[in-house]
Scaffold this motif. Structure first.
Motif, short mmCIF file in Angstrom:
data_model
loop_
_atom_site.label_atom_id
_atom_site.label_comp_id
_atom_site.label_asym_id
_atom_site.label_seq_id
_atom_site.Cartn_x
_atom_site.Cartn_y
_atom_site.Cartn_z
N ILE A 1 50.97 34.01 54.12
CA ILE A 1 49.76 34.38 53.37
C ILE A 1 50.08 35.55 52.43
N PHE A 2 50.84 36.51 52.94
CA PHE A 2 51.22 37.66 52.12
C PHE A 2 52.05 37.22 50.92
N LYS A 3 52.96 36.29 51.12
CA LYS A 3 53.79 35.81 50.01
C LYS A 3 52.94 35.10 48.96
N ILE A 4 51.95 34.35 49.40
CA ILE A 4 51.04 33.67 48.46
C ILE A 4 50.22 34.68 47.69
N VAL A 5 49.66 35.67 48.41
CA VAL A 5 48.87 36.71 47.75
C VAL A 5 49.74 37.50 46.78
N SER A 6 50.97 37.78 47.16
CA SER A 6 51.86 38.54 46.25
C SER A 6 52.15 37.75 44.99
N PHE A 7 52.33 36.45 45.12
CA PHE A 7 52.56 35.61 43.93
C PHE A 7 51.32 35.58 43.03
N GLU B 1 48.91 37.77 42.92
CA GLU B 1 48.69 39.10 42.37
C GLU B 1 49.59 39.32 41.16
N GLY B 2 50.82 38.84 41.25
CA GLY B 2 51.74 38.94 40.11
C GLY B 2 51.25 38.17 38.90
N ILE B 3 50.75 36.95 39.14
CA ILE B 3 50.19 36.14 38.04
C ILE B 3 49.01 36.86 37.40
N SER B 4 48.11 37.39 38.23
CA SER B 4 46.93 38.06 37.68
C SER B 4 47.32 39.31 36.90
N TYR B 5 48.35 40.02 37.35
CA TYR B 5 48.82 41.23 36.66
C TYR B 5 49.39 40.87 35.29
N ILE B 6 50.19 39.82 35.24
CA ILE B 6 50.77 39.37 33.97
C ILE B 6 49.67 38.93 33.01
N LEU B 7 48.68 38.18 33.51
CA LEU B 7 47.58 37.74 32.66
C LEU B 7 46.78 38.93 32.14
N VAL C 1 39.87 41.12 29.58
CA VAL C 1 40.11 42.20 30.53
C VAL C 1 39.09 42.11 31.66
N LYS C 2 37.85 41.83 31.30
CA LYS C 2 36.81 41.67 32.33
C LYS C 2 37.07 40.43 33.18
N MET C 3 37.52 39.37 32.56
CA MET C 3 37.74 38.11 33.26
C MET C 3 38.94 38.22 34.23
N PHE C 4 40.01 38.87 33.82
CA PHE C 4 41.20 38.98 34.67
C PHE C 4 41.22 40.24 35.53
N GLY C 5 40.43 41.24 35.16
CA GLY C 5 40.45 42.51 35.88
C GLY C 5 39.95 42.43 37.31
N MET C 6 38.81 41.78 37.52
CA MET C 6 38.25 41.70 38.87
C MET C 6 39.13 40.90 39.83
N PRO C 7 39.58 39.69 39.44
CA PRO C 7 40.48 38.97 40.37
C PRO C 7 41.77 39.76 40.66
N HIS C 8 42.29 40.43 39.65
CA HIS C 8 43.51 41.21 39.87
C HIS C 8 43.22 42.35 40.86
N GLY C 9 42.10 43.02 40.70
CA GLY C 9 41.75 44.11 41.61
C GLY C 9 41.59 43.64 43.04
N VAL C 10 40.93 42.51 43.22
CA VAL C 10 40.74 41.95 44.56
C VAL C 10 42.09 41.55 45.17
N LEU C 11 42.93 40.91 44.38
CA LEU C 11 44.24 40.50 44.87
C LEU C 11 45.13 41.70 45.17
N PHE C 12 45.03 42.75 44.37
CA PHE C 12 45.82 43.96 44.61
C PHE C 12 45.41 44.62 45.92
N ILE C 13 44.11 44.71 46.14
CA ILE C 13 43.62 45.30 47.40
C ILE C 13 44.04 44.44 48.58
N ALA C 14 43.95 43.12 48.45
CA ALA C 14 44.39 42.22 49.53
C ALA C 14 45.89 42.41 49.79
#
Length: 90
Positions: A4-10, A12-18, A36-49
């Motif tokens: 699960i961590f490996k999936i979340v890390s992948f 999170e990386g995609i969301s960061y690049i986007l 920025v608004k569209m990609f910011g929230m998912p990236h934040g959630v994935l980063f926290i996870a």
């Protein structure tokens, strides 16, 4: 839990690049903060996870401080989280 961590890390990386690629391009070159608004929230959630899972795995797998530090450092670097799966062993 490591898978699960490996999936979340992948993801999170995609969301960061986007966020950095498309989001910043549209915001600063085309004056459109929509992406920025569209990609910011998912990236934040994935980063926290990512960080929460890293903390849980640190105690579960008894990671050293160095391993935990590297995993956390990789979360801050663009493309860094793509290497987490290769760095960690099951």
């Amino acid at each position: 839990m490591i898978n699960i961590f490996k999936i979340v890390s992948f993801l999170e990386g995609i969301s960061y690049i986007l966020l950095l690629g498309l989001g910043m391009y549209y915001k600063y070159f085309l004056d459109d903060p929509t992406y920025v608004k569209m990609f910011g929230m998912p990236h934040g959630v994935l980063f926290i996870a990512y960080i929460i899972l890293a903390i849980l795995l640190k105690y579960k797998l008894k990671w050293s401080g160095v391993t935990f530090g590297i995993v956390c450092l990789l979360s801050l670097l663009p493309f860094g989280t793509f290497f987490v799966g290769k760095y960690l062993k099951n």
